[in-house]
Design an enzyme around this catalytic site. Structure first.
Site, PDB file in Angstrom:
ATOM      1  N   GLU A 757      -7.069 -18.525  -3.844  1.00  0.00           N
ATOM      2  CA  GLU A 757      -6.284 -17.557  -4.629  1.00  0.00           C
ATOM      3  C   GLU A 757      -6.841 -16.190  -4.285  1.00  0.00           C
ATOM      4  OE1 GLU A 757      -5.279 -14.774  -6.737  1.00  0.00           O
ATOM      5  OE2 GLU A 757      -6.688 -15.596  -8.192  1.00  0.00           O
ATOM      6  N   CYS A 791      -6.647 -10.545 -11.108  1.00  0.00           N
ATOM      7  CA  CYS A 791      -5.719 -10.722  -9.991  1.00  0.00           C
ATOM      8  C   CYS A 791      -4.277 -10.664 -10.470  1.00  0.00           C
ATOM      9  CB  CYS A 791      -6.006 -12.028  -9.252  1.00  0.00           C
ATOM     10  SG  CYS A 791      -6.192 -13.451 -10.334  1.00  0.00           S
TER      11      CYS A 791
END
Length: 997
Positions: A757, A791
């Site tokens: 990720e 994020c």
């Protein structure tokens, strides 16, 4: 006036019921609708008189109609109104009555019939609003008030506009009330006491009702001292002016989360010498709250100590749906009664308590339920309560005939009159419409011709509401509830944990290798980013040889762990989750101090870590069953097996949750796991290791490796005995891991699986139909929560040009109102960034932004610590660096778009596809975004951070990462290899065949 007497306890079984029934029946008779034939014809013709009836008859229409009314003020022209009418009311779930069918009889929104329909509907809603809102201008309001005065009714005025999201708005709210009171004093001056008024007791001619949360945009129970200081200052200013002008002031009660702090502020201010003798002030109690009866007892005792009476307005409560939804979503016990009958029963119990203490406190009974008002009057008559000590209240437009009937019984009747523009008043209007059309509403039941004996029956508590409150059961995975910091005990526990953890700072932590802690030569500090001179702890860094020892230990343990029954691995995960829950406050404190995450967000991270343990345990139990596809004479088994040794490389921004999720996923699927955390969040990883070791993971199966990512981390990625790498971090490092892992090394007999990720450049689109209060708050939280270091954080806001300037102004003001400071300060909304390197990198992006756009806001940060003040750039090109590159800090670019299609194109024009958001009340745009907004997680009409395990599995695509979503049903599959075993079970041509003889 000085309080006479002391608080009393209600008598056990007073003989009020007979009188209650008699008065209630008289009131019912006097408030029956008696329309002549002309009135009946008028109601059939006028659409606004039919809308509520339509809504009550059709639940599908009720939902869509109220949603349409909610967004109506945001629609700019007749074409847009017609388009939204078709979007909302033209859906299959809506069964339209004939008048609305006729209204929707157009093919194009921009046609003459479409515009005629829009005009008719807008006028209908405006007329409906006037029924419940006393006026949009002060002259309209005074006309309404004069009409009430002619009916022998008095009033309280409430300024509409409840969502205060900026300090400018909070100051404006106070100033509007100061002006309103001056206008009231001019129009309704204090008059000599007439015989009529004398019987009812003299009070100021005018009263205003205010909400404390509107006095401070950062009103927060987690910061009681800061909030109280700010709000009390403005309350004093209001009360001083009211005292000068002879205006009474009443303080409303709002959502449950604000209740305790609201009462604390009022009690403190009203005990001050300047205000202690004032009896023209009131506060509110909501009977639908389970703890309201105890609150009322405490208020009565406090008023007795104060020595001067004040008024308590008793209402049933207007936020029941919100309170239930919030409690269910958070896994909390609802603070409200589950059933309306219990609220009614509590209302009568509280009415009795109030009135039997009339020598201590004045009562204002607010209800449209004839029985509730009759019950109050029965008690007042029985106790011969002076008229000064009681008044009856109704909402403007909700019970006009009842108000007149009550006044004719020689009671003071006060009408609660909202005043203001339609846009800020829309939330109020929707609440009134919901109340009028709810199945349990007294007004609805009366319209439905409910038998009188049922309508006036004595309410009793439902069984479920007599028992202690429990969370509402949900059918899906039950997430760990976040801490409710509205509770004093929760705040005290958090502060105690911070103190205890601070006493443990500075210790040295070693890697956990093969069942023991491994001392090393190189030590590095982990510091508090809010105050870098404060060393959270020291960590010993491994070298490559020591890392190889850990791989060897994992390799030695891999066979036994692979064959350990899944039930034992699952049990270890559940134990880990339970241990985390037991240590919640401590873990929160470590997160606050080591990575600078404010308390409430740190708490949510602990919930996520707990959820990963239990959810992945449940998922492994499901997957362990495999899948059988059998035919006569043949069995087929689809099963999953561990890959081998997993390397988990976790980030610093979610040091507990992400490290936990990747690690326990690898462990429960049977892989020996090496956790290499980021160096600047290593102490939290050490605490996670303590929990996993205590949960029972054997030596060699779980190991914690403190090491430099650029050297030892890179060495492990390329190690031939590593089978799987789970990584969360930057795009640069993730792509390097992906490339390195693809290289086949000598002695390596497998291809490595990489789960990565790698961040995002996340956008929120603000449509022209958006609720701007909601959009501004959502963008602020999504962009500046944890200083933009998620994020999933919002770094681009794409706004339709028709509302661009308005939105930007409110966004800048709301952001400017945020408190920037150390993460452990209770008032902090924006804390530090993680370290000096991040601080410098973000500052460099800000300098680039100054060249690419217009700097709309830059808040000066504290001098101590790694702080960057929230920064907003406007007039930014969609292709600018600050609109394309991940900054990972509190920096936002606001971009204008001409059309919704253009906004979507801008949103999709990046290398990333992680999270995105849309604020819109246009059904067609919501549907379009669901299919064309290229993100892994799309959030509509809410913030874009804070994904919850199982409910919102998290992860993206494009250069945001590779792999399935964390916290989702297919996440564990990445950590295993599927195998199929097929067996021929025929013997000499024989095999059992089910279903045949």
């Amino acid at each position: 006036m000085v309080v006479q007497g002391t608080p009393t306890t209600p008598t056990a079984a007073p003989a009020y019921e007979t009188t209650t029934q008699t008065i209630a029946k008289e009131l019912l008779a006097k408030t029956q609708e008696r329309q002549g034939w002309l009135g009946q014809i008028r109601d059939r013709i006028q659409l606004h008189d039919q809308l509520l009836g339509f809504a009550m008859a059709n639940p599908g229409l009720r939902v869509q109609l109220f949603r349409l009314i909610d967004c109506l003020p945001a629609l700019s022209d007749k074409t847009e109104i017609a388009r939204h009418m078709d979007d909302y009311l033209g859906q299959d779930i809506v069964e339209l009555p004939a008048p609305l069918k006729a209204l929707l009889n157009f093919t194009q929104p921009d046609s003459v019939p479409g515009h005629l329909a829009a005009t008719t509907f807008s006028a209908t809603v405006a007329t409906l609003a006037k029924k419940y809102i006393a006026g949009e201008t002060i002259d309209q309001v005074f006309k309404s008030l004069k009409h009430l005065e002619k009916q022998n009714l008095t009033f309280t005025l409430d300024l509409l506009g409840e969502a205060v999201v900026t300090e400018t708005e909070a100051e404006d709210y106070l100033n509007r009330y100061l002006l309103l009171m001056e206008q009231l004093a001019t129009r309704f001056p204090t008059q000599p006491v007439s015989p009529e008024r004398s019987r009812r007791g003299h009070l100021p001619n005018a009263q205003v009702s205010v909400k404390l949360t509107a006095f401070y945009s950062q009103f927060d129970p987690l910061d009681p001292i800061g909030t109280q200081t700010k709000v009390s200052e403005r309350v004093r200013k209001l009360l001083r002016k009211a005292g000068e002008l002879g205006i009474a002031v009443h303080f409303d009660m709002e959502q449950y989360v604000y209740k305790d702090l609201t009462l604390a502020i009022l009690k403190d201010v009203l005990m001050e010498d300047e205000f202690r003798q004032r009896s023209d002030i009131g506060m509110t109690q909501q009977a639908y709250l389970r703890d309201s009866y105890q609150d009322l007892k405490e208020i009565i005792q406090w008023v007795a100590e104060r020595g001067t009476p004040l008024t308590v307005r008793l209402v049933k409560g207007a936020y029941w749906d919100q309170e239930m939804i919030k409690a269910i979503q958070h896994g909390w016990a609802p603070p409200v009664y589950r059933h309306k009958v219990s609220t009614d029963a509590n209302f009568e119990r509280m009415t009795q308590l109030l009135l039997e203490n009339h020598q201590v406190v004045y009562a204002a009974i607010g209800s449209h339920n004839v029985r509730s008002q009759a019950h109050a009057m029965a008690i007042a008559d029985a106790l011969q309560i002076p008229k000064r000590c009681i008044e009856l209240q109704v909402l403007y437009g909700m019970a006009d005939k009842l108000a007149v009937a009550l006044a004719k019984r020689d009671y003071r009747v006060r009408v609660y009159c909202p005043y203001g523009k339609l846009i800020p008043g829309m939330a109020y209007l929707i609440r009134r419409l919901l109340e009028n059309t709810a199945n349990t509403s007294f007004l609805r039941q009366r319209l439905d011709a409910t038998p009188t004996e049922d309508l006036l029956a004595k309410p009793t508590f439902a069984d479920v509401d007599v028992q202690p409150a429990d969370p509402v059961p949900v059918e899906q995975f039950a997430n760990a509830p976040d801490t409710d910091y509205a509770q004093r005990l929760a705040r005290q526990t958090a502060q105690q944990a911070l103190t205890q953890v601070r006493n443990q700072l500075g210790q040295t932590h070693w890697s956990w290798v093969n069942g023991q802690y491994l001392p090393t030569e190189i030590l590095v500090p982990s510091v508090n980013p809010s105050n870098p001179v404060e060393i959270v702890g020291q960590i010993g860094l491994l070298d490559t040889n020591q890392a190889d020892m850990a791989v060897a230990a994992a390799k030695a343990a891999v066979t036994s762990w692979r064959h350990t029954p899944a039930a034992e691995r699952i049990a270890c995960l559940h134990r880990a989750g339970e241990l985390m829950a037991a240590r919640r406050a401590e873990l929160v404190a470590w997160i606050v101090l080591e990575v600078g995450k404010p308390l409430r967000e740190a708490d949510a991270e602990v919930s996520e870590a707990i959820d990963f343990c239990h959810y992945y345990a449940d998922e492994m139990e499901r997957l362990e069953q495999g899948k059988a596809v059998d035919l006569p004479g043949e069995t087929n088994r689809y099963r999953y097996f561990p890959r081998g040794i997993a390397l988990v490389i976790s980030p610093w921004n979610f040091p507990l949750a992400i490290a936990t999720g990747m690690t326990v996923a690898a462990l429960v699927t049977g892989n020996c796991t090496l956790l290499k955390p980021a160096e600047n969040s290593a102490i939290i990883a050490a605490k996670l290791a303590e929990i996993l070791i205590a949960a029972g993971f054997p030596p060699g199966v779980f190991q914690l490796l403190f090491a430099k990512g650029s050297t030892v981390g890179a060495h492990l990625v390329q190690h031939p005995d590593i089978h799987l790498i789970a990584f969360t971090g930057s795009r640069e490092v993730g792509c390097r891991i992906y490339a390195d892992a693809a290289q086949l090394k000598p002695g390596q007999h497998h291809l490595k699986r990489v789960i990565a990720e790698m961040g995002g450049k996340n956008a929120i689109i603000v449509d022209s139909s958006a609720d701007l209060d909601q959009a501004v708050q959502g963008v602020v939280q999504s962009a500046f929560g944890y200083s933009g270091q998620k994020c999933s954080a919002c770094s681009r806001v794409i706004v339709l040009e028709t509302i661009y300037e308005t939105f930007v102004q409110r966004l800048v003001e709301a952001t400017h109102s945020l408190n920037v400071g150390a993460a452990d300060y209770p008032d902090t909304k924006v804390g530090p960034v993680i370290d000096a390197a991040s601080q410098q990198r973000i500052q460099e992006f800000i300098e680039i932004g100054k060249k690419e756009g217009s700097l709309a806001l830059s808040i000066e940060p504290p001098n101590t610590g790694y702080f960057i003040g929230p920064t907003i750039f406007t007039q930014v090109s969609a292709n600018a660096q600050i609109a394309q590159q991940e900054i990972f800090g509190p920096v936002v670019a606001v971009i204008s778009a001409k059309t919704f299609a253009a906004a979507l194109a801008i949103a999709n024009n990046t290398d990333y596809a992680l999270t995105g958001g849309l604020y819109s009340r246009t059904p067609a745009h919501i549907e379009q975004a669901q299919s064309t907004f290229e993100v892994g997680n799309l959030y509509i009409n809410r913030g874009i951070t804070g994904a919850i395990v199982a409910r919102q599995p998290f992860g993206g695509f494009k250069l945001s990462g590779v792999g399935s979503k964390a916290g989702g049903a297919d996440y564990l599959l990445q950590f295993m290899e599927p195998r199929v075993v097929t067996e021929n079970i025929q013997r000499q041509g024989f095999a059992p065949i089910d279903g045949f003889d």
